[in-house]
Design a protein around this motif. Structure first.
Motif, mmCIF file in Angstrom:
data_model
loop_
_atom_site.group_PDB
_atom_site.id
_atom_site.type_symbol
_atom_site.label_atom_id
_atom_site.label_comp_id
_atom_site.label_asym_id
_atom_site.label_seq_id
_atom_site.Cartn_x
_atom_site.Cartn_y
_atom_site.Cartn_z
ATOM 1 N N ASP A 119 57.955 49.799 75.196
ATOM 2 C CA ASP A 119 57.762 51.444 74.861
ATOM 3 C C ASP A 119 57.267 50.629 73.315
ATOM 4 O OD1 ASP A 119 59.838 53.428 76.510
ATOM 5 O OD2 ASP A 119 61.423 52.508 75.324
ATOM 6 N N TYR A 120 57.463 52.060 72.791
ATOM 7 C CA TYR A 120 56.183 52.012 71.333
ATOM 8 C C TYR A 120 57.062 52.685 70.455
ATOM 9 C CZ TYR A 120 52.986 52.303 67.855
ATOM 10 O OH TYR A 120 52.229 52.271 66.702
ATOM 11 N N SER A 121 57.164 51.567 69.404
ATOM 12 C CA SER A 121 58.306 52.135 67.855
ATOM 13 C C SER A 121 57.272 52.160 66.819
ATOM 14 C CB SER A 121 59.514 50.574 68.300
ATOM 15 O OG SER A 121 58.591 50.125 67.545
ATOM 16 N N GLY A 122 56.418 52.100 67.410
ATOM 17 C CA GLY A 122 55.047 52.294 65.692
ATOM 18 C C GLY A 122 55.725 53.818 65.348
ATOM 19 N N ARG A 123 54.049 53.824 63.890
ATOM 20 C CA ARG A 123 54.020 55.174 63.353
ATOM 21 C C ARG A 123 53.011 55.494 64.882
ATOM 22 N NH1 ARG A 123 53.327 55.036 57.524
ATOM 23 N NH2 ARG A 123 52.250 52.786 58.503
ATOM 24 N N ASP A 124 52.809 57.130 64.506
ATOM 25 C CA ASP A 124 51.262 57.597 64.565
ATOM 26 C C ASP A 124 50.466 57.155 64.760
ATOM 27 O OD1 ASP A 124 50.446 59.577 63.367
ATOM 28 O OD2 ASP A 124 52.518 59.824 63.349
ATOM 29 N N MET A 125 49.198 57.360 65.574
ATOM 30 C CA MET A 125 47.798 56.996 65.170
ATOM 31 C C MET A 125 47.665 57.108 63.514
ATOM 32 S SD MET A 125 47.094 54.722 66.573
ATOM 33 C CE MET A 125 49.321 53.878 66.975
ATOM 34 N N ARG A 126 47.433 58.734 63.893
ATOM 35 C CA ARG A 126 47.206 59.498 62.120
ATOM 36 C C ARG A 126 47.825 58.910 61.129
ATOM 37 N NH1 ARG A 126 43.589 63.615 61.358
ATOM 38 N NH2 ARG A 126 44.204 63.649 64.239
ATOM 39 N N SER A 127 49.162 58.910 60.994
ATOM 40 C CA SER A 127 49.481 58.410 59.718
ATOM 41 C C SER A 127 49.743 57.074 59.869
ATOM 42 C CB SER A 127 50.787 59.030 60.091
ATOM 43 O OG SER A 127 52.137 58.459 61.012
ATOM 44 N N SER A 128 49.552 56.111 60.147
ATOM 45 C CA SER A 128 49.966 55.092 59.864
ATOM 46 C C SER A 128 48.153 54.492 59.737
ATOM 47 C CB SER A 128 50.308 54.197 61.431
ATOM 48 O OG SER A 128 49.148 54.295 62.176
ATOM 49 N N HIS A 129 47.162 54.921 59.841
ATOM 50 C CA HIS A 129 45.870 54.790 59.449
ATOM 51 C C HIS A 129 45.590 55.778 58.305
ATOM 52 C CE1 HIS A 129 45.791 53.272 63.426
ATOM 53 N NE2 HIS A 129 45.222 51.658 62.801
ATOM 54 N N ALA A 130 46.252 56.659 57.952
ATOM 55 C CA ALA A 130 46.115 57.356 57.277
ATOM 56 C C ALA A 130 45.089 57.278 55.991
ATOM 57 C CB ALA A 130 46.750 58.645 56.833
ATOM 58 N N ASP A 131 45.945 56.087 55.066
ATOM 59 C CA ASP A 131 45.640 55.544 53.289
ATOM 60 C C ASP A 131 44.704 54.359 53.297
ATOM 61 O OD1 ASP A 131 47.240 57.818 52.744
ATOM 62 O OD2 ASP A 131 49.266 56.366 52.865
ATOM 63 N N LEU A 132 44.298 53.946 54.876
ATOM 64 C CA LEU A 132 43.452 52.723 55.356
ATOM 65 C C LEU A 132 41.916 52.719 54.780
ATOM 66 C CD1 LEU A 132 45.441 51.183 58.085
ATOM 67 C CD2 LEU A 132 46.230 50.164 55.644
ATOM 68 N N GLY A 133 42.003 54.172 54.770
ATOM 69 C CA GLY A 133 40.209 54.336 54.284
ATOM 70 C C GLY A 133 39.325 53.466 55.424
ATOM 71 N N ILE A 134 39.134 53.263 56.786
ATOM 72 C CA ILE A 134 38.416 53.141 58.058
ATOM 73 C C ILE A 134 37.582 53.987 57.694
ATOM 74 C CG2 ILE A 134 38.855 52.887 60.138
ATOM 75 C CD1 ILE A 134 41.633 51.433 59.789
ATOM 76 N N GLN A 135 36.714 53.420 57.491
ATOM 77 C CA GLN A 135 34.991 54.114 58.268
ATOM 78 C C GLN A 135 34.716 53.369 59.344
ATOM 79 O OE1 GLN A 135 32.552 52.801 55.091
ATOM 80 N NE2 GLN A 135 33.941 52.722 53.514
#
Length: 177
Positions: A119-135
C-alpha cells in the motif's frame, strides 16, 4: 607575488560583522521525528490512500516480477535517489527534503504501481510537489535519471517504457511552473 598582493588586500579589507550578540540566542525550528517511520521527520497528517500514488497499478504480477519484486524495486529506488540527489540540474529540489521518507515512499509507490502487495502511504502527487517549483526541464532530468537507474538494473527496454507510460500522466500534478 600576485598571491601576496591578493592576501594583503583581503587582510586589509574590513571584516563584516557576522557574529551574534552573545546575549542573543539562536532559535532553530524544532524537528520532530516520526514515531511511525523511524528515521523520518514527522509530517502534518493527511488522508492516506492508494489513490495518492498518482495512477492505478498494473494488472497481475508480471511487472512486479519483471522489476525483481521487493528487493529489485528497493535497489532500483536507491539507485534512482542516489542519481537525482547527485544531479546538479535537480539536486537543489531535494536539499531540504527528508531523504529517508523520499526513499520509503518511492519504494511504496513504485511497488504499488507495479502490482506488488504494497500500500502507498504517501501524500498525493499534487500536494507533495506543490511547493517545489518543479519545471518541465526538472521533470525531464528526473525521468532521465529513472531511465539510467532502470538500465543499470538491466530492466528490458519494453518494461521500462511500460512503467514510464504509467507514470507519465503524473506530470500535470508534479510540474508547477
Amino acid at each position: 607575488m600576485r598571491a601576496i598582493l591578493i592576501a594583503s588586500v583581503l587582510l586589509a579589507a574590513p571584516v563584516p560583522v557576522l557574529a551574534q550578540d552573545p546575549e542573543d540566542t539562536l532559535e532553530l525550528p524544532s524537528v520532530v521525528m516520526s514515531t511511525e517511520f523511524p528515521g523520518e521527520i514527522e509530517v502534518e497528517p493527511y488522508a492516506r490512500a492508494n489513490a495518492n500514488a498518482g495512477t492505478t497499478p498494473f494488472e497481475g504480477t508480471e511487472m512486479w516480477e519483471a522489476f525483481g519484486t521487493e528487493d529489485g524495486v528497493s535497489a532500483l529506488v536507491d539507485t534512482f535517489v542516489d542519481l537525482i540527489i547527485a544531479d546538479p540540474r535537480i539536486a537543489g529540489i531535494f536539499v531540504a527534503q527528508d531523504e529517508v521518507r523520499l526513499r520509503r515512499t518511492l519504494k511504496e509507490q513504485f511497488s504499488y504501481i507495479l502490482g506488488g502487495p504494497v500500500d502507498y502511504s504517501g501524500r498525493d502527487m499534487r500536494s507533495s510537489h506543490a511547493d517545489l517549483g518543479i519545471q518541465s526541464a526538472d521533470m525531464g532530468a528526473l525521468v532521465e535519471n529513472l531511465q539510467i537507474a532502470m538500465s543499470r538494473h538491466s530492466l528490458p527496454f519494453r518494461v521500462q517504457n511500460r512503467f514510464l507510460a504509467k507514470l507519465a500522466p503524473m506530470r500535470r500534478d508534479i510540474v508547477t511552473r
